[in-house]
Design a protein around this motif. Structure first.
Motif, short mmCIF file in Angstrom:
data_model
loop_
_atom_site.label_atom_id
_atom_site.label_comp_id
_atom_site.label_asym_id
_atom_site.label_seq_id
_atom_site.Cartn_x
_atom_site.Cartn_y
_atom_site.Cartn_z
N GLU A 181 0.83 -1.20 0.00
CA GLU A 181 0.00 0.00 0.00
C GLU A 181 0.87 1.26 0.00
OE1 GLU A 181 -4.34 -1.22 1.87
OE2 GLU A 181 -3.03 0.14 3.00
N HIS B 250 -7.49 -4.09 -7.52
CA HIS B 250 -7.54 -4.87 -6.28
C HIS B 250 -8.34 -6.16 -6.41
CE1 HIS B 250 -5.36 -2.49 -3.43
NE2 HIS B 250 -6.09 -1.41 -3.61
N LYS C 254 -11.08 -6.26 -0.20
CA LYS C 254 -11.68 -5.06 0.38
C LYS C 254 -10.59 -4.04 0.68
CE LYS C 254 -15.69 -7.32 2.47
NZ LYS C 254 -16.44 -7.57 3.74
N ARG C 255 -10.81 -2.82 0.21
CA ARG C 255 -9.88 -1.74 0.44
C ARG C 255 -10.67 -0.47 0.75
NH1 ARG C 255 -6.97 -5.41 0.54
NH2 ARG C 255 -4.98 -5.76 -0.49
N SER C 256 -10.05 0.46 1.46
CA SER C 256 -10.71 1.74 1.73
C SER C 256 -10.89 2.49 0.41
CB SER C 256 -9.87 2.58 2.69
OG SER C 256 -8.70 3.05 2.05
N MET D 7 -7.70 4.17 -0.88
CA MET D 7 -6.76 3.36 -1.63
C MET D 7 -7.33 3.01 -3.00
SD MET D 7 -3.83 3.00 -0.30
CE MET D 7 -3.33 1.88 -1.60
N THR D 8 -8.64 2.76 -3.07
CA THR D 8 -9.28 2.43 -4.34
C THR D 8 -9.09 3.55 -5.35
OG1 THR D 8 -10.93 1.04 -3.26
CG2 THR D 8 -11.45 1.84 -5.47
#
Length: 263
Positions: free
Chosen positions: A158, A205, A209-211, A214-215
């Motif tokens: 990340e 991704h 699951k990503r915030s 970050m997406t």
């Protein structure tokens, strides 16, 4: 380009003896900030900030090799300790040892190459650090960046993606400058040493699951790849020029990383 006269002035201003010299910008205990004992005692914050900003002026203009040390110490400037002051003094001893260094800018082509790297959780609040070097050809240094990341990365991949996203804004400006100057469009070669970050940049991704923060960053990188503004290529860690902008680097490795543009 060099600022040897300016270096002489600041060494005199802050009473750095000619005999005090160091071979690296960061002391061996640079990241081991003390929370107790003599090293944790408060330092003179006015003197610390004055001395740090004088070094920052030098680093931004002609000395990219000191930018990590300056940037990291800047994150401690609101409440500097004796340990921080000792680290700053060590940095000045390095500047004293290398005051003859000259920045050489010798573009060998119009091709832009961006070496983008990041370190994970290197700051006291768990945030990472971005390092970027943009070259024109093999030895035409155009841009350097060494900065604390604003977004918290949960792992090294990340942090690498955050760094690439940060670098894209500068790369877009440089591509725009090429267009204004009537130069042919260029696909910037982004050099990366993290295989997972490269895969996510190209494919997204997936179902992980990503915030949303970050997406957005991943989609920004993916879009730049699809629009052929950049390409991402694997760089061996030993060849990552921006490594010294993300963490303390010592000895022969530091000399190797700066050898193409500073000596």
């Amino acid at each position: 380009m060099s600022q040897e006269g300016y270096i002489t002035d600041i060494l005199k201003r802050y009473d750095i003896p000619e005999s005090k010299k160091a071979r690296s910008p960061c002391s061996p205990k640079f990241l081991k900030r003390q929370t107790s004992g003599p090293g944790s005692a408060p330092a003179d914050s006015t003197l610390f900030r004055s001395q740090l900003m004088a070094a920052a002026y030098l680093g931004i203009r002609t000395r990219p090799d000191i930018r990590f040390a300056v940037g990291h110490l800047a994150s401690r400037s609101s409440n500097p300790s004796q340990h921080d002051m000792e680290c700053l003094q060590h940095l000045y001893h390095y500047i004293n040892h290398t005051k003859h260094y000259k920045l050489r800018i010798k573009p060998t082509s119009l091709q832009l190459t961006a070496f983008i790297d990041a370190s994970f959780a290197i700051h006291g609040d768990g945030k990472g650090h971005t390092g970027i070097i943009i070259m024109m050809g093999d030895s035409g240094l155009l841009y350097t960046q060494s900065s604390k990341q604003k977004l918290l990365g949960h792992h090294s991949t990340e942090c690498e993606l955050i760094a690439v996203n940060d670098g894209l804004f500068t790369l877009e400006q440089l591509r725009g400058l090429y267009q204004i100057l009537g130069l042919p469009p260029v696909i910037v070669n982004v050099r990366q040493d993290n295989s997972s970050a490269m895969q996510i940049s190209e494919n997204g991704h997936g179902n992980a699951k990503r915030s949303k923060y970050m997406t957005v960053r991943v989609e920004h990188i993916k879009s730049a790849l699809e629009e052929k503004k950049i390409r991402v290529t694997k760089c061996p860690t030993a060849e990552m020029l921006s490594d010294m902008l993300t963490k303390p680097i010592y000895g022969k490795k530091l000399q190797y990383l700066i050898s193409s543009y500073l000596r």
